[in-house]
Design a protein around this motif. Structure first.
Motif, PDB file in Angstrom:
ATOM      1  N   VAL A  55     -14.748  41.456  24.281  1.00 24.64           N
ATOM      2  CA  VAL A  55     -14.599  39.733  23.928  1.00 24.64           C
ATOM      3  C   VAL A  55     -13.393  40.349  22.031  1.00 24.64           C
ATOM      4  O   VAL A  55     -13.672  40.666  21.673  1.00 24.64           O
ATOM      5  CB  VAL A  55     -15.509  38.740  23.556  1.00 24.64           C
ATOM      6  N   PHE A  56     -12.609  39.496  22.345  1.00 26.57           N
ATOM      7  CA  PHE A  56     -11.792  39.292  20.910  1.00 26.57           C
ATOM      8  C   PHE A  56     -11.893  38.412  19.782  1.00 26.57           C
ATOM      9  O   PHE A  56     -11.662  37.115  20.856  1.00 26.57           O
ATOM     10  CB  PHE A  56     -10.521  39.852  21.074  1.00 26.57           C
ATOM     11  N   THR A  57     -11.326  38.580  18.986  1.00 32.05           N
ATOM     12  CA  THR A  57     -10.720  36.761  18.436  1.00 32.05           C
ATOM     13  C   THR A  57      -9.375  36.589  17.866  1.00 32.05           C
ATOM     14  O   THR A  57      -8.758  37.811  18.218  1.00 32.05           O
ATOM     15  CB  THR A  57     -11.306  36.802  16.405  1.00 32.05           C
ATOM     16  N   LEU A  87      -5.941  47.531  30.250  1.00 27.06           N
ATOM     17  CA  LEU A  87      -6.503  45.472  30.092  1.00 27.06           C
ATOM     18  C   LEU A  87      -4.795  45.068  29.841  1.00 27.06           C
ATOM     19  O   LEU A  87      -5.169  44.013  30.429  1.00 27.06           O
ATOM     20  CB  LEU A  87      -7.538  45.953  28.816  1.00 27.06           C
ATOM     21  N   VAL A  88      -3.786  45.650  29.434  1.00 29.91           N
ATOM     22  CA  VAL A  88      -2.623  44.963  28.901  1.00 29.91           C
ATOM     23  C   VAL A  88      -1.447  44.880  30.378  1.00 29.91           C
ATOM     24  O   VAL A  88      -0.662  44.312  29.529  1.00 29.91           O
ATOM     25  CB  VAL A  88      -2.324  45.262  27.138  1.00 29.91           C
ATOM     26  N   MET A  89      -1.640  45.975  30.931  1.00 28.41           N
ATOM     27  CA  MET A  89      -0.545  45.799  31.741  1.00 28.41           C
ATOM     28  C   MET A  89       0.005  44.445  32.915  1.00 28.41           C
ATOM     29  O   MET A  89       0.806  45.137  32.642  1.00 28.41           O
ATOM     30  CB  MET A  89      -1.532  47.281  33.102  1.00 28.41           C
ATOM     31  N   SER A 136      -4.005  38.869  28.161  1.00 24.78           N
ATOM     32  CA  SER A 136      -4.810  39.558  28.898  1.00 24.78           C
ATOM     33  C   SER A 136      -6.729  39.989  28.878  1.00 24.78           C
ATOM     34  O   SER A 136      -6.737  40.622  29.512  1.00 24.78           O
ATOM     35  CB  SER A 136      -4.197  41.243  28.364  1.00 24.78           C
ATOM     36  N   LEU A 137      -7.251  39.618  27.511  1.00 27.31           N
ATOM     37  CA  LEU A 137      -8.334  39.442  26.605  1.00 27.31           C
ATOM     38  C   LEU A 137      -8.990  37.992  26.867  1.00 27.31           C
ATOM     39  O   LEU A 137      -8.091  37.269  26.991  1.00 27.31           O
ATOM     40  CB  LEU A 137      -7.881  40.652  25.401  1.00 27.31           C
ATOM     41  N   VAL A 138     -10.363  38.692  26.449  1.00 24.68           N
ATOM     42  CA  VAL A 138     -10.888  37.436  25.818  1.00 24.68           C
ATOM     43  C   VAL A 138     -10.633  37.056  25.041  1.00 24.68           C
ATOM     44  O   VAL A 138     -11.480  38.266  24.407  1.00 24.68           O
ATOM     45  CB  VAL A 138     -12.115  37.654  27.311  1.00 24.68           C
ATOM     46  N   VAL A 139     -10.929  35.722  24.487  1.00 20.27           N
ATOM     47  CA  VAL A 139     -10.883  35.250  23.385  1.00 20.27           C
ATOM     48  C   VAL A 139     -12.154  34.769  22.597  1.00 20.27           C
ATOM     49  O   VAL A 139     -12.067  33.875  23.621  1.00 20.27           O
ATOM     50  CB  VAL A 139      -8.965  34.740  23.095  1.00 20.27           C
ATOM     51  N   GLN A 140     -12.310  34.807  22.268  1.00 17.07           N
ATOM     52  CA  GLN A 140     -13.451  33.886  21.905  1.00 17.07           C
ATOM     53  C   GLN A 140     -13.720  32.351  20.916  1.00 17.07           C
ATOM     54  O   GLN A 140     -12.969  32.611  20.419  1.00 17.07           O
ATOM     55  CB  GLN A 140     -14.144  34.319  19.591  1.00 17.07           C
TER      56      GLN A 140
END
Ligand code: NAP
Ligand code: FE
Length: 368
Positions: A325-327, A282-284, A364-368
């Protein structure tokens, strides 16, 4: 050419039926084995049966500990060690993915050093002896069968961390037939772990001439598997190639260790239960974008038959299908925490700050 060292003392056997065909190799190991596995797979895929056949042929007895969970905890290792001490075993056989193999390495130290404080596994200042160990991978991802690392979940520290003691298995038996029933999900996640070992080692400040040539050959073998990973169609030949990629990945991280994707991925696994390989994947891309020497990144991609990081990401998207999903607060906390690992940070070829780590997560990630 720069000076370098290379150390990989594990004797490797590769090929169909290699356990039973090479049973004689086990003769000198000891009298009674502690076999460590996960809950189900070793029984289901025939590997446990092959190990028991080999042990029986050389008149050895055994006891089975089948309670190793994914991302094994120190507590599980302590429980296995208690059984091993009680049963007076004098060698170990680990069968499974990275979880049983890593757990067995720490267990072998605890059995050989009764009375030690288990937290001393994490001490920099001790060199502890350990019992002989045979490793049989049944996933193609971690390469733990040829690495000295044992990564345990430390609930007290809310993370995963490699013990400081180094334990190379004595023998590794690589038979891809055990992987024929591996689910597409575990196959994909573990394949991306193997790939991330190759990539992180190649980009590390600790890479050397030999480790880089090994990575290049590993990436070329992986390239042959990329179509199968996208179509989720796995022949024995592809399974063998994935297994080889994984072991080559293990050999190179034994020299260089892993880098930022693993460091950042451990938080995603600990806090969100994201499987290890998937977490690295996911972070590559954002990690590779931060590498100052983009020519080396392009060269690395060329061994996979790719010409850009966008192409690499398209492959990752097809194989990993991210939906977590992350905050923002979570990502800041993870970045702050990872910023304390100076060993992994110095593997990055350039200066890297906590904000850089946060930016990798954010990109890299989906943030809420
Ligand atoms: P794993 O946690 O060992 O296993 C994942 C799942 O796959 C388990 O449910 C397991 O079932 C199942 N499984 C294993 N082999 C199977 C087979 N042949 N057929 C069907 N199912 C099978 O996964 P892993 O990704 O291999 O290992 C991850 C661990 O390794 C992490 O803790 C990671 O930190 C560590 N790691 C170590 C190194 C190292 O150098 N030591 C490097 C990278 C990662 P059962 O539980 O029933 O067996
Ligand atoms: Fe890994």
């Amino acid at each position: 050419m720069d000076a370098f060292q290379y150390f990989m003392p594990t004797k490797m056997f590769f090929g169909e039926n290699c356990i039973v065909e090479n049973w004689a190799a086990w003769r000198k190991l000891g009298k009674k084995a502690l076999i460590m596995t996960g809950k189900h797979s070793a029984k289901a895929n025939g590997s446990l049966e092959d190990v028991i056949t080999a042990l029986t042929k050389c008149n050895k007895t055994y006891v089975v500990f089948n309670e190793v969970e994914e991302n094994p905890s120190l507590e599980t290792v302590m429980k296995a060690a208690d059984l091993g001490k009680e049963e007076k075993v004098d060698f170990l056989v680990a069968i499974g993915g990275g979880s049983p193999m890593d757990a067995a390495k720490s267990t072998s130290i605890l059995i050989e050093n009764p009375g030690m404080d288990p937290m001393d596994l994490y001490s920099e200042n001790k060199t502890l002896s350990y019992l002989p160990l045979i490793a049989i991978p049944t996933t193609a991802g971690t390469g733990s069968e040829v690495t000295p690392y044992s990564i345990l979940t430390l609930h007290a520290k809310e993370t995963k961390a490699s013990i400081k003691q180094r334990v190379f298995p004595d023998f590794a038996f690589l038979d891809a037939k055990y992987m024929m029933g591996l689910s597409p999900k575990v196959t994909a996640n573990t394949a991306i772990d193997a790939l991330s070992h190759l990539i992180e080692s190649y980009m590390s400040t600790r890479s050397n001439f030999l480790s880089e040539r090994l990575v290049e050959s590993g990436l070329m073998i992986f390239r042959d598997c990329m179509d199968a990973l996208q179509k989720q169609e796995y022949s024995l030949e592809i399974r063998e190639k994935l297994l080889l990629t994984s072991s080559i990945g293990g050999m190179v991280i034994s020299q260089t260790s892993t880098s930022l994707p693993h460091l950042l991925g451990y938080n995603l696994t600990y806090h969100k239960n994201i499987p290890h390989g998937r977490a690295n994947g996911l972070v590559m891309k954002a990690y590779l974008e931060l590498i100052p020497d983009q020519e080396k990144v392009t060269k690395m991609l060329s061994f996979m038959g790719l010409s850009s990081l966008q192409e690499m990401q398209a492959f990752f998207d097809a194989v990993l299908k991210s939906d977590e999903v992350f905050t923002d607060k979570e990502l800041r906390q993870y970045a702050e925490f990872s910023g304390n690992d100076s060993y992994k940070l110095t593997s990055f070829p350039g200066k890297v700050t906590v904000d850089d780590l946060y930016q990798i997560y954010k990109k890299s990630l989906v943030v809420q």
